[in-house]
Design a protein around this motif. Structure first.
Motif, PDB file in Angstrom:
ATOM      1  N   LYS A 124       9.040 -13.296   7.793  1.00  0.00           N
ATOM      2  CA  LYS A 124       8.722 -12.224   8.738  1.00  0.00           C
ATOM      3  C   LYS A 124       8.525 -10.917   7.967  1.00  0.00           C
ATOM      4  N   GLN A 177       8.205  -6.948   6.835  1.00  0.00           N
ATOM      5  CA  GLN A 177       8.940  -5.701   7.034  1.00  0.00           C
ATOM      6  C   GLN A 177       7.941  -4.557   6.988  1.00  0.00           C
ATOM      7  N   GLN A 178       7.974  -3.663   7.980  1.00  0.00           N
ATOM      8  CA  GLN A 178       7.043  -2.540   8.003  1.00  0.00           C
ATOM      9  C   GLN A 178       7.635  -1.361   7.253  1.00  0.00           C
ATOM     10  N   ARG A 181       5.454  -5.543   4.093  1.00  0.00           N
ATOM     11  CA  ARG A 181       5.956  -6.234   2.908  1.00  0.00           C
ATOM     12  C   ARG A 181       6.551  -7.560   3.340  1.00  0.00           C
ATOM     13  N   ARG A 218       7.474 -10.799  -3.584  1.00  0.00           N
ATOM     14  CA  ARG A 218       7.124  -9.905  -2.492  1.00  0.00           C
ATOM     15  C   ARG A 218       5.684  -9.437  -2.681  1.00  0.00           C
TER      16      ARG A 218
END
Length: 223
Positions: free
Chosen positions: A117, A119-120, A134, A145
């Motif tokens: 999921k 990450q903003q 990311r 990443r």
């Protein structure tokens, strides 16, 4: 001139040996751009092992012998096949691999990478900021990443499938929507590989006030 050489022969010999060391054995590489975010930041300085893949004649791209095989997931410095500029990217495809990208999702030899999921975050762009995502990308036993910038205007989110030719490699930046990599410059021949980036030496926030980022000193770049 002869007098100058006699008076400074120790220093001149040191500089000669230092130059040979940097061009044939080990080197350091400052990171000037955002193409490898979030793993490498502007202001990082990485240690490059020039003997990881090849032994070269100093100051040339002439390969004397191979010392190791480049592997998927390696962070590699190399000379651009387009204009010779030194670049640093992640090696994604080795000779014989079939590589494609479908809506930012990487596929190697028919196996699609797994993504967690996202990450903003807010990413600095020029004088402003833009929303970025990311996410961890896992494929072929390697996880790293990567960063995506949905607002970026780019035609590089889809390509292939392409077969990596013999003796050449496919490179991608970890900052997928802000990287001039093999999607722009093509495959990279082995003789243009400079070395493998092993770890960070030092780091400073060059986008702000040059504050040292001590937490990044000595960080490994290997899986």
């Amino acid at each position: 001139m002869k007098g100058f050489i006699r008076a400074n022969k120790g220093f001149l010999l040191f500089m000669l040996l230092f130059g040979v060391f940097r061009t044939a054995v080990a080197d350091w590489n400052p990171i000037p751009s955002a193409s490898m975010r979030p793993n490498l930041l502007e202001g990082d300085v990485v240690f490059v092992n020039r003997l990881a893949f090849n032994v070269k004649v100093p100051l040339t791209d002439h390969v004397v012998t191979h010392t190791g095989e480049p592997q998927r997931g390696d962070v590699v410095t190399f000379s651009s096949p387009v204009d010779g500029t030194r670049l640093i990217k992640r090696l994604v495809g080795v000779p014989g691999d079939v590589v494609e990208m479908r809506d930012e999702r990487l596929v190697i030899n028919g196996v699609e990478a797994a993504y967690e999921k996202p990450q903003q975050v807010m990413e600095p762009i020029g004088a402003g900021q833009v929303a970025a995502l990311r996410v961890s990308e896992s494929i072929d036993g390697h996880a790293r990443r990567i960063q995506l910038i949905p607002q970026a205007v780019t035609g590089a989110r889809n390509f292939g499938p392409v077969v990596v030719p013999s003796g050449q490699y496919l490179m991608l930046g970890d900052n997928r929507d802000n990287s001039a990599d093999s999607r722009v410059i093509g495959f990279v021949p082995r003789h243009l590989l400079i070395g493998r980036a092993e770890r960070l030496l030092v780091s400073a926030d060059i986008l702000a006030n040059w504050t040292p980022r001590f937490e990044r000193f000595g960080m490994s770049l290997r899986d």
